[in-house]
Design a protein around this motif. Structure first.
Motif, PDB file in Angstrom:
ATOM      1  N   PHE A 176       0.880  -1.288   0.145  1.00  0.00           N
ATOM      2  CA  PHE A 176       0.134   0.091   0.023  1.00  0.00           C
ATOM      3  C   PHE A 176       0.844   1.064   0.034  1.00  0.00           C
ATOM      4  CE2 PHE A 176      -2.776   3.382   1.410  1.00  0.00           C
ATOM      5  CZ  PHE A 176      -4.081   3.002   0.585  1.00  0.00           C
ATOM      6  N   PRO A 179       0.840   7.664  -0.439  1.00  0.00           N
ATOM      7  CA  PRO A 179       0.474   8.750  -1.445  1.00  0.00           C
ATOM      8  C   PRO A 179       1.366   9.381  -2.046  1.00  0.00           C
ATOM      9  CG  PRO A 179      -1.254   8.681   0.189  1.00  0.00           C
ATOM     10  CD  PRO A 179      -0.062   7.916   0.798  1.00  0.00           C
ATOM     11  N   ILE A 241       1.410  11.597   9.706  1.00  0.00           N
ATOM     12  CA  ILE A 241       0.486  12.617   9.377  1.00  0.00           C
ATOM     13  C   ILE A 241      -0.282  11.726   8.148  1.00  0.00           C
ATOM     14  CG2 ILE A 241       1.314  14.693   9.791  1.00  0.00           C
ATOM     15  CD1 ILE A 241       2.417  14.916   6.865  1.00  0.00           C
ATOM     16  N   HIS A 242       0.282  10.745   7.664  1.00  0.00           N
ATOM     17  CA  HIS A 242      -0.276   9.759   6.519  1.00  0.00           C
ATOM     18  C   HIS A 242      -1.178   8.748   7.023  1.00  0.00           C
ATOM     19  CE1 HIS A 242       2.380  12.015   4.047  1.00  0.00           C
ATOM     20  NE2 HIS A 242       3.400  11.626   4.778  1.00  0.00           N
ATOM     21  N   ALA A 243      -0.961   8.226   8.120  1.00  0.00           N
ATOM     22  CA  ALA A 243      -1.497   6.859   8.577  1.00  0.00           C
ATOM     23  C   ALA A 243      -1.319   6.549  10.309  1.00  0.00           C
ATOM     24  CB  ALA A 243      -1.089   5.554   8.063  1.00  0.00           C
ATOM     25  N   GLU A 244      -2.575   6.476  10.997  1.00  0.00           N
ATOM     26  CA  GLU A 244      -2.439   6.244  12.198  1.00  0.00           C
ATOM     27  C   GLU A 244      -2.126   4.708  12.405  1.00  0.00           C
ATOM     28  OE1 GLU A 244      -5.754   9.368  13.734  1.00  0.00           O
ATOM     29  OE2 GLU A 244      -5.888   8.245  11.813  1.00  0.00           O
ATOM     30  N   ASP A 246      -3.337   2.396  14.257  1.00  0.00           N
ATOM     31  CA  ASP A 246      -4.481   1.370  14.037  1.00  0.00           C
ATOM     32  C   ASP A 246      -4.824   1.174  12.637  1.00  0.00           C
ATOM     33  OD1 ASP A 246      -5.743   3.876  13.891  1.00  0.00           O
ATOM     34  OD2 ASP A 246      -7.483   3.227  14.948  1.00  0.00           O
ATOM     35  N   TYR A 247      -4.805   2.113  11.878  1.00  0.00           N
ATOM     36  CA  TYR A 247      -4.999   2.114  10.377  1.00  0.00           C
ATOM     37  C   TYR A 247      -4.021   1.255   9.544  1.00  0.00           C
ATOM     38  CZ  TYR A 247      -5.497   3.298   5.440  1.00  0.00           C
ATOM     39  OH  TYR A 247      -5.654   3.295   4.082  1.00  0.00           O
ATOM     40  N   HIS A 250      -4.335  -2.444  10.699  1.00  0.00           N
ATOM     41  CA  HIS A 250      -5.443  -2.937   9.698  1.00  0.00           C
ATOM     42  C   HIS A 250      -5.004  -3.262   8.405  1.00  0.00           C
ATOM     43  CE1 HIS A 250      -9.326  -3.179   7.361  1.00  0.00           C
ATOM     44  NE2 HIS A 250      -8.606  -2.278   6.546  1.00  0.00           N
ATOM     45  N   LEU A 251      -4.161  -2.351   7.888  1.00  0.00           N
ATOM     46  CA  LEU A 251      -3.719  -2.385   6.505  1.00  0.00           C
ATOM     47  C   LEU A 251      -2.714  -3.548   6.597  1.00  0.00           C
ATOM     48  CD1 LEU A 251      -2.575   1.001   4.926  1.00  0.00           C
ATOM     49  CD2 LEU A 251      -4.427  -0.427   4.239  1.00  0.00           C
ATOM     50  N   VAL A 254      -4.886  -6.361   5.667  1.00  0.00           N
ATOM     51  CA  VAL A 254      -5.301  -6.641   4.109  1.00  0.00           C
ATOM     52  C   VAL A 254      -4.132  -6.852   3.275  1.00  0.00           C
ATOM     53  CG1 VAL A 254      -6.263  -5.117   2.473  1.00  0.00           C
ATOM     54  CG2 VAL A 254      -7.364  -4.795   4.879  1.00  0.00           C
ATOM     55  N   MET A 255      -3.111  -6.146   3.520  1.00  0.00           N
ATOM     56  CA  MET A 255      -2.087  -6.384   2.661  1.00  0.00           C
ATOM     57  C   MET A 255      -1.459  -8.008   2.581  1.00  0.00           C
ATOM     58  SD  MET A 255      -1.688  -3.504   0.636  1.00  0.00           S
ATOM     59  CE  MET A 255      -3.221  -3.351   0.632  1.00  0.00           C
ATOM     60  N   LYS A 257      -3.070 -10.492   3.094  1.00  0.00           N
ATOM     61  CA  LYS A 257      -4.099 -11.291   2.510  1.00  0.00           C
ATOM     62  C   LYS A 257      -3.902 -11.146   0.942  1.00  0.00           C
ATOM     63  CE  LYS A 257      -8.772 -10.306   2.549  1.00  0.00           C
ATOM     64  NZ  LYS A 257      -9.149  -9.907   1.238  1.00  0.00           N
ATOM     65  N   ARG A 258      -3.779  -9.783   0.530  1.00  0.00           N
ATOM     66  CA  ARG A 258      -3.497  -9.581  -0.830  1.00  0.00           C
ATOM     67  C   ARG A 258      -2.044 -10.066  -1.403  1.00  0.00           C
ATOM     68  NH1 ARG A 258      -6.137  -3.472  -1.701  1.00  0.00           N
ATOM     69  NH2 ARG A 258      -8.186  -4.224  -0.922  1.00  0.00           N
TER      70      ARG A 258
ATOM     71  N   ASN B 779      -6.563   6.619   5.016  1.00  0.00           N
ATOM     72  CA  ASN B 779      -6.794   6.834   6.073  1.00  0.00           C
ATOM     73  C   ASN B 779      -8.180   7.563   7.175  1.00  0.00           C
ATOM     74  OD1 ASN B 779      -4.398   7.192   8.854  1.00  0.00           O
ATOM     75  ND2 ASN B 779      -6.548   6.817   9.105  1.00  0.00           N
ATOM     76  N   TRP B 782     -11.127   5.276   5.935  1.00  0.00           N
ATOM     77  CA  TRP B 782     -11.180   4.122   6.739  1.00  0.00           C
ATOM     78  C   TRP B 782     -11.692   4.328   8.057  1.00  0.00           C
ATOM     79  CZ3 TRP B 782      -8.525   2.876  11.221  1.00  0.00           C
ATOM     80  CH2 TRP B 782      -8.633   1.466  11.686  1.00  0.00           C
TER      81      TRP B 782
END
Lengths: 265, 795
Positions: A176, A179, A241-244, A246-247, A250-251, A254-255, A257-258, B779, B782
């Motif tokens: 992932f 960005p 600033i891009h992702a906390e 817990d996110y 979670h990723l 998800v990643m 699994k992918r 983020n 989600w």
């Protein structure tokens, strides 16, 4: 950048000698991290020891059971290698996802692994495949090599010469992308061997790490949907600033699994 | 012999030959004899008292020629950086206007605030010297957000600006709005943030200044969108240099988006320094430096309420906004969230009563000023979002509620309750065209296909209007403008019939050298290749206000059109003499002056020749030569508008929003070059999509550090973020500009953020999501899904 001396040795021992004899000197591989750092005057080494003339550090070879990639091999070469594509397509895919075409043409596997950026792709592939880091002094198992944020087991004057990857039964990488930077916000490498599965995560924390519960589940049954319910503890994961955290946690699920799905293709 | 390429044709851009072959001439390409290098030392703190600066070690560093600080500025009696707009509150009290010294004096107020300038023989030596400067800061707490800045105990940036409020501005009839809200059958409410943006033009800012003692003249080469304005502001108000002793050149400039339409302190410091060190001085910003010094854009926090009757007709609209100004007032700063925001809150609707209050607030951040769209994207976003909220709450289709409230084509000219009068438009026509082009009828099938892949698909509309070509000078003066807003053009016809145009607008990517040449080619019947456009040099161009606010074609093109008409008028007088016919009988068409009803004629080249070799010429009544100039002051804004439709797909597993379709049908009036218009629309839309999905300037609240201070952390949109766009125009002609043009530089950026966010909300509406703040990052989406009222797993 601030002025510094520049050396271009042609033999590994000469390079190692320069590195140890000039205090605070730096090895220059592809320069994808070092050069911007120098340009911003954030580092001021007295000398750069450029590894680009060390021909023995380039190239990819295989013996059936393993693939060995020279430390100075650029990502684009790994991505395009017929051998890597045939034997470890997940690793070729990983190399093809690094940075942009310019970075892939200049950046090297040795430089990336030695730098151990917490969001770099290669550490996930190296740890996920249980590769061996071959240096000017010894061989180091991936599990002993990565020591956290930009830290590795490399000693002063030690130069990575190649990385040897065991050929897995199957392997896949899912990334992932952050960005803006397109580094891995979370990248997961999954590799299945006869004796079990390895799962390695980059981007989520201060350094690449393995996920034993996922490895156990996939070793039992290589069905990626089996790990969909395995949650990662947010402790120690990065929040920015891009992702906390817990996110990111979670990723990872998800990643993973992918990546498993990619390994099955 | 080339061809006439006129209005409506799409020749390839003249300027691209030099850009694509590496022959552009940018400021950083320029080298002057004896040139020195300068670097700015900038505050690493968001807010600090400047106790003192010890220059000794820096001055002793090899190659260092000079170190200049705020004390030197004060000692030389130089002025503060001026603000071009002076707004007032409801009682007529002028805004607080604290000084903006070109080098900080006593205090620093944002990370990047300039503290010193080091001049050396080489950039390396200047950097090395700068690192040796010993600066004593007493660090103070920073305040970053507007909500925090107006709290009672917030850090105060200026002693004489209570609560950090620069101006408490309002517009509209408050009582009428309150009365309408009391009658309303429904009130929709929405709180939103308009995210702070950083412009990121491809070319970082740069400047070179040179002083010639022999003539006592200064030359400044600078990456500017308006060199004449820099000459005026810097010469007359900051450095006390007479206008005739100051030349400002803005050569090829690699993009602006507003970032380069301000007078920056760097320009003044460099020009001042060039005389002090008696050698040319050059400075080129790094990208990192640009992040903390290029003026930022947007940054609003808003509460909006829309009152509707039982049929979904808008009765009144009330908007309360806090707008971030950053640490100081930049050139246009206070004008953007007020005069370019409130008057656009009517949109394309017949809302009879509107009230808008904007508190303009200082914070410890980079000064905020115009960025592509400037005020109008913010207004459009508030309005087009709350229309969707109201539609959802009242159970009315989003297109239908727009139709019920839209200004019909026949109602133009249309006077809004917020100052502006739209001259022309057809929002319904744009809407119908966009619905068709976007295949809205087929959306249900596409949504089902997405659902089959586990994705949520959404459609979003934005029917918008904006105001370009700011505006009659008299009107702008009443709003607080401290300068004029006209444009000038000179059409110089050479004795051989070729044409050079000197125009006061500035081309930095918009294709003016092509568009303007087409206008001249069309009107004078001369070959396209025989027209050159000169801009960006105060010694070559008479005067001009530059390029911003989509004004170049609307105002500059109008001046050019008028000057061209004057050339034709004079040509007719010459032809009347040569053809021995009454002037009234002379016709000009396709490059030929002829006597009506006869085959007697003179070509444009023959007339030009006669004007410069006046042997057979009415010298008693007509001057020789063929060169005409026109100044054009607009009679109104122009009002481009249109309908944008965005279609997105959301991956609920990761929160990723993918823009899958984008359709825009825009009314930009007459189109001179459709290829260039399409390019402007594409670029504008991409920047609006950037705001909606990717871009965000983030500061750390306590320290004032910019956390998104590089391209690694600030996400500009990229090609692979975009689908192929469907872009079309649906023109109604502007009734007051000479060619019916309306402007197209900003429409894409203005219409698109609301369309994209409305699509994201639509995709998630089945989960109870009613609003998504920008940027809609993975983020953030989600997180919304985690908190959504229905479980994601239910799909």
């Amino acid at each position: 950048m601030k002025p510094c001396a520049y050396h271009q040795p042609v033999q590994i021992p000469d390079a190692a000698k320069l590195l140890t004899s000039i205090e605070d000197s730096k090895l220059l591989a592809g320069g994808m991290t070092l050069i911007p750092t120098l340009k911003q005057r954030l580092a001021n080494p007295p000398a750069l020891v450029d590894l680009s003339r060390l021909g023995s550090l380039k190239g990819i070879s295989g013996d059936g059971a393993t693939i060995t990639i020279g430390a100075m091999t650029p990502h684009a070469v790994v991505a395009a290698s017929k051998l890597v594509q045939a034997k470890i397509p997940g690793l070729a895919a990983l190399a093809s996802m690094i940075g942009d075409p310019a970075v892939r043409s200049r950046g090297t596997i040795g430089g990336s692994v030695a730098n151990n950026d917490p969001a770099a792709d290669y550490p996930a592939g190296v740890l996920g495949l249980g590769a061996t880091i071959i240096t000017s002094m010894r061989e180091i198992a991936a599990d002993e090599f990565f020591l956290g944020l930009f830290e590795t087991a490399l000693e002063a004057g030690e130069i990575i010469t190649a990385i040897r990857f065991p050929v897995p039964l199957r392997a896949g990488y899912a990334k992932f992308k952050a960005p803006a930077s397109r580094y891995a916000l979370v990248g997961v490498f999954v590799a299945k061997f006869a004796d079990g599965v390895r799962v390695a995560v980059t981007g989520a924390g201060p350094g690449v790490f393995r996920v034993p519960p996922m490895e156990a589940a996939l070793s039992l049954n290589f069905d990626p949907s089996a790990i969909a319910a395995i949650k990662i503890d947010t402790d120690g994961l990065t929040s920015d600033i891009h992702a906390e955290a817990d996110y990111r946690a979670h990723l990872v699920t998800v990643m993973a699994k992918r990546a498993g799905d990619a390994a099955l293709v | 012999m080339g061809n006439v390429i006129g209005i409506g044709a799409a020749p390839k851009r003249k300027e691209d030959q030099r850009f694509l072959t590496g022959r552009g001439n940018y400021v950083s390409d320029i080298k002057r004899p004896g040139m020195t290098a300068g670097v700015f030392v900038r505050s690493p703190h968001g807010h600090a008292i400047l106790r003192g600066i010890d220059k000794a070690a820096a001055l002793a560093s090899p190659g260092v020629i000079a170190v200049l600080t705020g004390d030197d500025v004060k000692a030389d009696g130089l002025g503060s950086l001026p603000c071009g707009w002076g707004i007032s509150d409801a009682k007529g009290v002028p805004m607080k206007e604290p000084p903006f010294p070109m080098l900080a004096q006593g205090k620093v107020r944002f990370v990047g605030d300039m503290v010193a300038f080091v001049v050396a023989e080489t950039p390396e030596q200047a950097n090395a010297g700068a690192e040796l400067l010993n600066i004593d800061y007493e660090v103070l707490p920073s305040v970053i957000g507007v909500l925090e800045a107006v709290r009672p105990n917030a850090p105060q940036l200026f002693d004489d600006v209570p609560d950090n409020i620069c101006c408490d501005w309002e517009l509209g009839d408050k009582a009428a709005v309150e009365s309408a809200f009391r009658r309303a059958a429904h009130v929709a409410r929405l709180s939103l943030v308009n995210n702070r943006l950083i412009g990121n033009p491809m070319e970082p800012r740069a400047a070179i200044a040179e002083y010639e003692p022999g003539t006592d003249r200064f030359t400044l080469w600078t990456t500017s969108q308006f060199p004449h304005v820099v000459r005026f502001l810097m010469g007359a108000l900051v450095l006390n240099i007479p206008q005739h002793k100051l030349r400002v050149v803005a050569p090829d400039v690699g993009g602006g988006f507003g970032v380069k339409q301000f007078h920056y302190g760097e320009e003044a410091v460099i020009t001042w320094a060039a005389k002090r060190v008696k050698r040319p001085v050059k400075w080129v910003a790094s990208r990192s430096e640009g992040y903390v010094s290029d003026r930022h854009g947007r940054d609003h926090v808003t509460e909006a309420e829309l009152a509707l009757d039982e049929n979904g007709r808008f009765l009144a609209f009330r908007v309360n906004t806090l707008a971030n100004m950053g640490g100081y007032l930049s050139t246009f700063g206070p004008n953007i969230p007020t005069n370019l925001y409130g008057p656009l809150l009517g949109g394309v609707y017949t809302t009879p009563a509107i009230y808008c209050n904007v508190k303009v607030v200082f914070t410890n951040t980079v000064p905020v000023d115009a960025y592509r769209g400037a005020g109008r994207p913010e207004a459009t976003f508030v309005l087009e979002r709350i229309v969707d909220v109201a539609a959802a709450e009242m159970g009315i289709d989003r297109v239908e509620i727009r139709r019920r409230n839209m200004i019909p084509k026949e109602a133009y000219p249309y006077q809004t309750p917020v100052l502006v009068q739209y001259d022309s438009g057809d929002p319904m026509g744009c809407l119908d065209g966009a619905l068709e082009a976007a295949d809205v009828k087929g959306f249900g099938v596409r949504k089902a296909a997405s659902a089959g892949k586990g994705k949520f698909r959404g459609l979003g509309y934005s029917t918008y209007v904006e105001a370009c070509g700011l505006a009659p000078s008299r009107f702008a003066g009443r709003l607080g403008a401290r300068g004029g807003l006209y444009e000038s053009a000179t059409v110089r016809v050479h004795p051989t019939g070729q044409v050079t145009v000197m125009i006061g607008t500035h081309n930095h990517g918009q294709g003016h050298e092509t568009t303007f040449a087409q206008i001249v080619s069309d009107k004078l019947g001369v070959a396209f290749e025989n027209v050159d456009i000169v801009f960006g040099d105060t010694d070559r161009v008479q005067f001009g206000m530059g390029t911003y606010g989509s004004r170049s074609l609307v105002v500059g093109g109008a001046a050019l059109s008028k000057a061209t008409d004057k050339v034709i008028a004079k040509g007719k007088k010459i032809a009347s003499h040569l053809l021995e016919a009454a002037e009234a009988d002379i016709q000009f068409e396709s490059g030929k002056f002829s006597v009506a009803g006869t085959d007697r004629m003179k070509t444009f080249e023959e007339i030009a020749g006669a004007a410069y070799v006046p042997h057979d010429y009415p010298l008693e009544v007509l001057e020789p030569g063929l060169e005409e100039q026109a100044y054009y002051d607009p009679v109104n804004f122009t009002y481009p508008g249109g309908c944008h439709i965005a279609e997105v797909e959301v991956d609920p597993e990761t929160g990723t929003v993918t823009l899958v379709n984008y359709t825009a049908v825009d009314d930009v009036g007459t189109v001179i070059n459709p290829m260039i218009v399409e390019g402007q629309l594409h670029g504008g839309i991409v920047q609006g999509v950037g705001q909606a999905l990717f871009e965000n300037a983030v500061y750390d609240e306590g320290s004032g550090q910019l956390l998104s201070g590089s391209l690694m952390d600030y996400c500009v949109p990229r090609a692979d973020h975009m689908p192929m766009m469907k872009v079309a125009t649906h023109a109604t002609l502007c009734t007051h500009t000479p060619m019916g043009v309306k402007g197209c530089g900003e429409v894409g950026t203005i219409g698109s953020p609301a369309a994209v966010i409305n699509a994201v909300v639509d995709a998630l509406s089945h989960l109870g999501v009613t609003h998504v703040d920008m940027p809609a990052t993975p983020n953030r989406i989600w997180r919304l899904l985690q908190n959504a009222s229905l479980p994601v797993a239910a799909e």
